[in-house]
Design a protein around this motif. Structure first.
Motif, PDB file in Angstrom:
ATOM      1  N   GLN A  64      -2.159  -2.103  -1.350  1.00  0.00           N
ATOM      2  CA  GLN A  64      -2.343  -3.548  -1.170  1.00  0.00           C
ATOM      3  C   GLN A  64      -1.062  -4.269  -0.755  1.00  0.00           C
ATOM      4  O   GLN A  64      -1.128  -5.402  -0.262  1.00  0.00           O
ATOM      5  CB  GLN A  64      -2.898  -4.180  -2.445  1.00  0.00           C
ATOM      6  CG  GLN A  64      -1.918  -4.307  -3.588  1.00  0.00           C
ATOM      7  CD  GLN A  64      -2.339  -5.389  -4.574  1.00  0.00           C
ATOM      8  OE1 GLN A  64      -3.179  -6.234  -4.278  1.00  0.00           O
ATOM      9  NE2 GLN A  64      -1.762  -5.361  -5.766  1.00  0.00           N
ATOM     10  N   THR A  65       0.061  -3.614  -0.915  1.00  0.00           N
ATOM     11  CA  THR A  65       1.333  -4.229  -0.492  1.00  0.00           C
ATOM     12  C   THR A  65       1.832  -3.635   0.810  1.00  0.00           C
ATOM     13  O   THR A  65       2.932  -3.972   1.260  1.00  0.00           O
ATOM     14  CB  THR A  65       2.394  -4.075  -1.585  1.00  0.00           C
ATOM     15  OG1 THR A  65       2.550  -2.688  -1.920  1.00  0.00           O
ATOM     16  CG2 THR A  65       2.005  -4.839  -2.840  1.00  0.00           C
ATOM     17  N   SER A  66       1.058  -2.741   1.412  1.00  0.00           N
ATOM     18  CA  SER A  66       1.476  -2.126   2.668  1.00  0.00           C
ATOM     19  C   SER A  66       1.172  -3.042   3.854  1.00  0.00           C
ATOM     20  O   SER A  66       0.181  -3.783   3.840  1.00  0.00           O
ATOM     21  CB  SER A  66       0.738  -0.802   2.880  1.00  0.00           C
ATOM     22  OG  SER A  66       1.109   0.139   1.894  1.00  0.00           O
ATOM     23  N   CYS A  74     -17.889   9.968   4.899  1.00  0.00           N
ATOM     24  CA  CYS A  74     -17.794   9.750   3.462  1.00  0.00           C
ATOM     25  C   CYS A  74     -18.304   8.335   3.205  1.00  0.00           C
ATOM     26  O   CYS A  74     -18.944   7.715   4.052  1.00  0.00           O
ATOM     27  CB  CYS A  74     -16.354   9.888   2.975  1.00  0.00           C
ATOM     28  SG  CYS A  74     -15.788  11.564   2.611  1.00  0.00           S
ATOM     29  N   SER A  75     -17.993   7.816   2.039  1.00  0.00           N
ATOM     30  CA  SER A  75     -18.312   6.440   1.681  1.00  0.00           C
ATOM     31  C   SER A  75     -17.039   5.769   1.174  1.00  0.00           C
ATOM     32  O   SER A  75     -16.067   6.447   0.818  1.00  0.00           O
ATOM     33  CB  SER A  75     -19.403   6.405   0.606  1.00  0.00           C
ATOM     34  OG  SER A  75     -20.579   7.060   1.045  1.00  0.00           O
ATOM     35  N   GLY A  76     -17.036   4.447   1.129  1.00  0.00           N
ATOM     36  CA  GLY A  76     -15.867   3.727   0.644  1.00  0.00           C
ATOM     37  C   GLY A  76     -16.235   2.298   0.312  1.00  0.00           C
ATOM     38  O   GLY A  76     -17.384   1.876   0.471  1.00  0.00           O
ATOM     39  N   ASN A  77     -15.234   1.528  -0.138  1.00  0.00           N
ATOM     40  CA  ASN A  77     -15.506   0.154  -0.558  1.00  0.00           C
ATOM     41  C   ASN A  77     -14.270  -0.717  -0.389  1.00  0.00           C
ATOM     42  O   ASN A  77     -13.151  -0.315  -0.729  1.00  0.00           O
ATOM     43  CB  ASN A  77     -15.934   0.134  -2.028  1.00  0.00           C
ATOM     44  CG  ASN A  77     -16.568  -1.180  -2.412  1.00  0.00           C
ATOM     45  OD1 ASN A  77     -17.785  -1.347  -2.304  1.00  0.00           O
ATOM     46  ND2 ASN A  77     -15.759  -2.130  -2.846  1.00  0.00           N
ATOM     47  N   ALA A  78     -14.479  -1.928   0.130  1.00  0.00           N
ATOM     48  CA  ALA A  78     -13.409  -2.910   0.250  1.00  0.00           C
ATOM     49  C   ALA A  78     -13.136  -3.537  -1.108  1.00  0.00           C
ATOM     50  O   ALA A  78     -14.065  -3.848  -1.860  1.00  0.00           O
ATOM     51  CB  ALA A  78     -13.801  -3.995   1.252  1.00  0.00           C
ATOM     52  N   LEU A  92      -9.130 -10.456   8.841  1.00  0.00           N
ATOM     53  CA  LEU A  92      -8.831  -9.451   7.833  1.00  0.00           C
ATOM     54  C   LEU A  92     -10.114  -9.049   7.105  1.00  0.00           C
ATOM     55  O   LEU A  92     -11.040  -9.850   6.945  1.00  0.00           O
ATOM     56  CB  LEU A  92      -7.806  -9.985   6.834  1.00  0.00           C
ATOM     57  CG  LEU A  92      -6.458 -10.384   7.429  1.00  0.00           C
ATOM     58  CD1 LEU A  92      -5.562 -11.015   6.365  1.00  0.00           C
ATOM     59  CD2 LEU A  92      -5.766  -9.185   8.074  1.00  0.00           C
ATOM     60  N   LEU A  93     -10.148  -7.803   6.647  1.00  0.00           N
ATOM     61  CA  LEU A  93     -11.375  -7.210   6.116  1.00  0.00           C
ATOM     62  C   LEU A  93     -12.042  -8.042   5.034  1.00  0.00           C
ATOM     63  O   LEU A  93     -13.223  -8.385   5.139  1.00  0.00           O
ATOM     64  CB  LEU A  93     -11.075  -5.807   5.579  1.00  0.00           C
ATOM     65  CG  LEU A  93     -12.239  -5.079   4.894  1.00  0.00           C
ATOM     66  CD1 LEU A  93     -13.365  -4.814   5.879  1.00  0.00           C
ATOM     67  CD2 LEU A  93     -11.748  -3.776   4.254  1.00  0.00           C
ATOM     68  N   THR A  94     -11.333  -8.356   3.944  1.00  0.00           N
ATOM     69  CA  THR A  94     -12.021  -9.027   2.842  1.00  0.00           C
ATOM     70  C   THR A  94     -12.276 -10.504   3.104  1.00  0.00           C
ATOM     71  O   THR A  94     -13.075 -11.122   2.406  1.00  0.00           O
ATOM     72  CB  THR A  94     -11.262  -8.844   1.510  1.00  0.00           C
ATOM     73  OG1 THR A  94      -9.948  -9.391   1.616  1.00  0.00           O
ATOM     74  CG2 THR A  94     -11.182  -7.374   1.128  1.00  0.00           C
ATOM     75  N   LYS A 127      -5.572  -8.064   1.891  1.00  0.00           N
ATOM     76  CA  LYS A 127      -6.965  -8.318   2.279  1.00  0.00           C
ATOM     77  C   LYS A 127      -7.502  -7.228   3.216  1.00  0.00           C
ATOM     78  O   LYS A 127      -8.423  -7.462   3.997  1.00  0.00           O
ATOM     79  CB  LYS A 127      -7.099  -9.690   2.956  1.00  0.00           C
ATOM     80  CG  LYS A 127      -6.720 -10.857   2.066  1.00  0.00           C
ATOM     81  CD  LYS A 127      -6.968 -12.185   2.769  1.00  0.00           C
ATOM     82  CE  LYS A 127      -6.649 -13.363   1.863  1.00  0.00           C
ATOM     83  NZ  LYS A 127      -6.948 -14.664   2.511  1.00  0.00           N
ATOM     84  N   SER A 128      -6.956  -6.028   3.100  1.00  0.00           N
ATOM     85  CA  SER A 128      -7.262  -4.972   4.062  1.00  0.00           C
ATOM     86  C   SER A 128      -7.387  -3.593   3.430  1.00  0.00           C
ATOM     87  O   SER A 128      -7.288  -2.587   4.128  1.00  0.00           O
ATOM     88  CB  SER A 128      -6.168  -4.922   5.148  1.00  0.00           C
ATOM     89  OG  SER A 128      -6.037  -6.164   5.803  1.00  0.00           O
TER      90      SER A 128
END
Length: 350
Positions: A348-350, A156-160, A235-237, A166-167
């Motif tokens: 985002q809070t996980s 599939c596709s996705g986006n940060a 972290l990702l971002t 930040k993940s």
């Protein structure tokens, strides 16, 4: 009975079908954009509005297994299957719950990243499907999503996106869970190109979806998310940056959509975009619609409002979700209302 069509693995869904809208007396087809599965539309009562977002945790061992599994060869081999016909509910589902309009700003990576171009000139608008040559932040925040589904490799596709952890990655619901099963070996590859993962393969520590998609695969709520584990202590971002988001901001908007379509005439190796003025679906959903010829594999790719071509940043306001088979050049994406916002907040809070 309506005919629902997904672009993925053939799946039989033996459910009764009823379309309560008289204007829809004929069979209506839907083409999904996943590369391995079939769309199931509403089956039974929707969850109550206060039902929490559904979360599927992934063990540390499974995270490492996913990173190891997705070699360049397997990523290139994750190709879509033929269109298949399936019977499923298509009664319009439950209209998205609304709330106050809210936006989240894009964020920059902690350090400069490659392939970002800021002086690009104007891209075509509207555009029904062409390779994005503009550069900007979007070439780093967007990427391909790879996973195993019913024993097959798929994409599939996705986006940060900007997030407290930040993940967080936003994608389509059917890109994390389909036909009652959460996908396995789930990774996000930002900046994917030509079988390469320039910023690494980020495996999910948990995947999430709206309660409506989890319970009945309601097409109005085809939104998913993943929280990815740190990679090499980062972290990702912080590595690729994060796009902004917008919730409850209405219809009839100017938007850009992006993805990695893998079904013909595309091959999953090119970053494709569409752009145009959107309108609300008047048939079987409450989704946004845009003229766009992207195909299977583009599911979960971001739709942006307030997109700046020069910087490649915008507010993620929907994702690639489905097409009607009699409108092959028009894409639909779910309205980001209160439940999409709750999904984002949970992620985002996980």
């Amino acid at each position: 009975m309506p005919r629902v069509v997904r672009i993925p693995r053939p799946v039989r869904i033996p459910r009764p079908v009823r379309i309560p809208r008289p204007v829809l007396g004929a069979l209506v087809g839907v083409t999904a954009l996943l590369t391995a599965g079939a769309l199931a539309t509403p089956a039974g009562a929707a969850p109550r509005p206060d039902t929490p977002t559904t979360v599927s945790p992934v063990s540390a061992g499974a995270q490492q297994q996913a990173r190891d599994f997705w070699t360049p060869e397997r990523m290139r081999a994750a190709t879509p299957l033929d269109l298949v016909g399936v019977n499923g509910h298509m009664d319009g589902g439950v209209a998205p719950r609304k709330g106050p309009a809210a936006t989240v700003a894009p964020t920059s990576p902690a350090a400069a990243v490659g392939r970002a171009v800021t002086d690009i000139g104007l891209m075509a608008f509207p555009n029904t499907g062409g390779q994005w040559s503009g550069g900007g932040a979007v070439v780093n925040t967007a990427g391909r999503v790879f996973f195993s589904y019913q024993g097959r490799t798929a994409s599939c596709s996705g986006n940060a996106v900007t997030s407290n952890n930040k993940s967080t990655v936003i994608t389509a619901g059917h890109c994390v869970k389909l036909e009652g099963a959460w996908h396995t070996n789930w990774v996000f590859v930002p900046g994917y190109h030509d079988g390469q993962s320039p910023y690494g393969r980020w495996s999910a520590s948990k995947t999430l979806s709206t309660p409506q998609w989890t319970a009945s695969e309601d097409i109005n709520y085809d939104v998913g998310a993943a929280v990815v584990a740190p990679l090499d202590g980062k972290l990702l971002t912080d590595v690729v940056g994060g796009q902004g988001l917008a919730f409850n901001t209405g219809y009839n908007l100017r938007m850009y959509s992006f993805g990695f379509p893998a079904a013909a005439p595309y091959d999953g190796e090119k970053f494709i975009y569409c752009s145009g003025n959107t309108s609300r679906d008047f048939l079987l959903s409450n989704d946004h619609g845009m003229n766009c010829n992207m195909t299977g594999g583009s599911s979960g790719g971001p739709w942006f409002t307030q997109f700046n071509e020069s910087s490649g940043t915008g507010l993620l306001s929907s994702v690639n979700s489905f097409k009607y088979n009699f409108l092959p050049n028009r894409m639909y994406g779910p309205y980001f209302g209160a439940d999409a916002q709750n999904l984002y907040q949970t992620a985002q809070t996980s």
